[in-house]
Design an enzyme around this catalytic site. Structure first.
Site, PDB file in Angstrom:
ATOM      1  N   SER A 150       0.829  -1.198   0.000  1.00 52.49           N
ATOM      2  CA  SER A 150       0.000   0.000   0.000  1.00 52.49           C
ATOM      3  C   SER A 150       0.869   1.256   0.000  1.00 52.49           C
ATOM      4  CB  SER A 150      -0.960  -0.039   1.190  1.00 52.49           C
ATOM      5  OG  SER A 150      -1.896   0.992   1.110  1.00 52.49           O
ATOM      6  N   ASP A 301      -2.541   6.096  -3.969  1.00 51.73           N
ATOM      7  CA  ASP A 301      -1.385   5.427  -3.383  1.00 51.73           C
ATOM      8  C   ASP A 301      -0.861   4.348  -4.337  1.00 51.73           C
ATOM      9  OD1 ASP A 301      -3.361   3.510  -3.084  1.00 51.73           O
ATOM     10  OD2 ASP A 301      -2.890   3.040  -1.007  1.00 51.73           O
ATOM     11  N   ASP A 303      -0.844   1.118  -4.706  1.00 46.75           N
ATOM     12  CA  ASP A 303      -1.663   0.016  -5.232  1.00 46.75           C
ATOM     13  C   ASP A 303      -3.059   0.470  -5.634  1.00 46.75           C
ATOM     14  OD1 ASP A 303      -2.442   0.307  -2.516  1.00 46.75           O
ATOM     15  OD2 ASP A 303      -3.183  -1.748  -2.450  1.00 46.75           O
ATOM     16  N   ASP A 305      -5.703   1.815  -4.093  1.00 44.55           N
ATOM     17  CA  ASP A 305      -6.965   1.628  -3.381  1.00 44.55           C
ATOM     18  C   ASP A 305      -7.371   2.884  -2.604  1.00 44.55           C
ATOM     19  OD1 ASP A 305      -5.056   1.323  -1.374  1.00 44.55           O
ATOM     20  OD2 ASP A 305      -5.781  -0.617  -0.676  1.00 44.55           O
TER      21      ASP A 305
END
Length: 574
Positions: A150, A301, A303, A305
């Site tokens: 993340s 961010d 990734d 999400d």
């Protein structure tokens, strides 16, 4: 329980056996010889599943992300899947982000699954986490994995596990998998792949996913999208492969990408932290917005999400909204949309979490819509959809800059949410308003809510004990006043008891146990404390509110609320 130094050394020496490759053995031997403090940190505990899966610093050792800790988790998951589905061809899908070693780790995980006779769909290159969640259901898989850490620093990587519904694992699957992992010795990992069971996927899934984002995040009747000037940054992450295409297919033409941050890069060279919660991470984007006169800035961010949304306030200044503010506007917009379509009939719900703003609950209630509250982490919102499958899920969010629109993706989804933010901004601009004014209108109806988060870093074995002690002290010696207001309730999610500190009355809370404390005052102020599930931190969440009668007074009211939060932080000696 604290491990003694000789126990840590014995544990480390096991990594000098032939089970581990020569490179790993050498790394551990060097630490035994030269760096006892680092050795302690690498072996005083095992990496484990927290609120966001397994996440940690890369390197050799049980408290690190490496070939063996990932292999052991995958072998344990394989064993669990084989137990659960004994008479079928089990299928999993794997995605990964831009971090160092993510591609290598993804192939390693695919190898272990295939060695256990499990069919693997492996994305050809980096993809957003929400696309992995989508792909689990789209491909009819039994589980999914995404290799990501993340928004953590560059030295981190991680491993999130998804179940057949596209949501992250929750009880009973999580405990079942952990039990299987904990039974395993590293020597039992099957690393020899069966390449015939590994299928590389890409564009075909991308197309269906992006079309789904457009369908769920946009209004079919909306025009004038070319009047919205958008600045977008992927912060060197995976969203670059999905968000520009999603905006394009929806009809947005005036999109400006921060070129210096376009290229995926696990070092995140232009930011201190690739976290869109922090204004510094979006500075290049907000500077570009000021230069070109953009209406809205969006950053995601690594990734993809979480999303940060910055918009112009009533003074025309680009301002980063916090996650609570963004989710409040999105929730209000979505419920209104459902209402206009004649779809609100008392069988709908919104998802939120125990540390997110209570403003969302008030918004939903004003439309006759229920808000279901879960523990921190989107896996609990996904579980709500599973548990209440006879109800309609409108959307859900949490304070940590995540939102989910409908249930075609069952995790935080910055792709669809980016499009939704742009739709809200477009309609507001068309009506002579703005995204920010829509937020202020909500405040005039339901009170101006202001939230603030502070995180205190406590690293290593000693830090973990300090965090536990801080929470224990808050349990044993409850705060009785906050900024002059009497504390009415203390909700202890570890014991499952909500206690009225004024009357002494106790009630049981119907929610899974978690190490979280929340204080509520009689005037609506709230302070929550919990350890991070993915980082060596203790987090404190503050929420205060007061009426806003005139939008013109919003700056003054916000300053008063900010000052109140600072008084509370000082009072608590944080």
């Amino acid at each position: 329980m604290k491990m003694e130094k000789n126990q840590i050394l014995d544990k480390a020496k096991q990594w000098l056996s032939d089970t581990f490759d020569s490179e790993t053995q050498q790394e551990i031997q060097d630490l035994i010889t030269n760096n006892s403090k680092e050795l302690e940190d690498r072996f005083y505990k095992d990496t484990e599943f927290g609120t966001g899966g397994m996440r940690g610093v890369m390197g050799a050792g049980t408290n690190r992300i490496n070939k063996y800790t990932l292999g052991r988790s995958t072998q344990g998951l394989s064993n669990y899947l084989i137990q659960q589905f004994p008479n079928k061809q089990i299928k999993v899908v794997i995605a990964y982000d831009c971090r160092h070693n993510s591609k290598k780790f993804a192939k390693l995980v695919a190898d272990v699954f295939s060695a256990n006779n499990i069919k693997v769909y492996l994305f050809e290159d980096l993809r957003p986490t929400p696309e992995l969640s989508f792909a689990v259901k789209h491909l009819g898989c039994d589980a999914g994995i995404v290799l990501t850490a993340s928004h953590n620093p560059p030295e981190y990587n991680g491993y999130k596990v998804y179940w057949a519904d596209g949501g992250q694992i929750v009880p009973p699957e999580d405990k079942g998998i952990i039990n299987e992992v904990n039974k395993l010795d590293f020597s039992e990992i099957k690393f020899d792949s069966n390449e015939s069971l590994i299928e590389v996927i890409g564009q075909d899934v991308d197309n269906v996913f992006v079309d789904g984002c457009v369908k769920n995040g946009s209004l079919p009747t909306l025009s004038n999208r070319d009047n919205l000037k958008i600045v977008f940054t992927s912060l060197h992450g995976t969203s670059i492969v999905s968000i520009p295409e999603t905006l394009k297919r929806a009809g947005y033409t005036d999109v400006h990408i921060v070129e210096e941050q376009r290229e995926p890069n696990g070092d995140f060279p232009t930011v201190k932290s690739p976290n869109p919660e922090e204004p510094a991470a979006l500075k290049m984007a907000t500077d570009l917005a000021d230069k070109i006169g953009a209406d809205i800035v969006i950053g995601t961010d690594p990734d993809c999400d979480r999303l940060g949304v910055a918009v112009r306030d009533i003074n025309g200044k680009i301002t980063l909204l916090n996650g609570n503010q963004t989710m409040s506007v999105m929730t209000d917009f979505l419920i209104k949309k459902w209402q206009n379509e004649g779809r609100i009939n008392g069988n709908q719900f919104i998802g939120s979490t125990i540390v997110s703003t209570e403003l969302v609950n008030k918004i939903a209630s004003s439309y006759g819509v229920e808000t279901k509250i879960g523990l921190t982490g989107f896996k609990w919102i996904a579980k709500m959809i599973r548990d209440f499958d006879s109800m309609d899920f409108i959307g859900g969010g949490e304070e940590s800059f995540g939102y989910m629109v409908g249930d075609f993706v069952r995790d935080k989804d910055a792709v669809t949410s980016t499009l939704l933010a742009c739709e809200i901004a477009t309609i507001a601009k068309q009506n002579g308003s703005s995204f920010y004014e829509e937020l202020l209108n909500i405040y005039t109806k339901h009170n101006f809510y202001k939230e603030h988060l502070i995180s205190i870093v406590k690293k290593g074995m000693d830090g973990a004990q300090q965090i536990q002690q801080m929470l224990s002290d808050m349990r044993q010696n409850p705060i009785t006043t906050i900024d002059g207001e009497k504390v009415e309730f203390l909700s202890d999610y570890q014991s499952g008891i909500k206690k009225n500190l004024i009357t002494g009355e106790e009630t049981t809370m119907d929610i899974p146990k978690s190490n979280v404390l929340i204080y509520h005052t009689e005037k609506g102020t709230r302070v929550a404390a919990r350890p991070s599930g993915t980082e060596p931190k203790i987090k404190f969440y503050f929420s205060v509110n007061t009426p806003l009668y005139l939008i013109e007074n919003s700056d003054m009211i916000e300053k008063e609320l900010d000052a109140k939060i600072q008084r509370i932080i000082k009072e608590m000696k944080l």
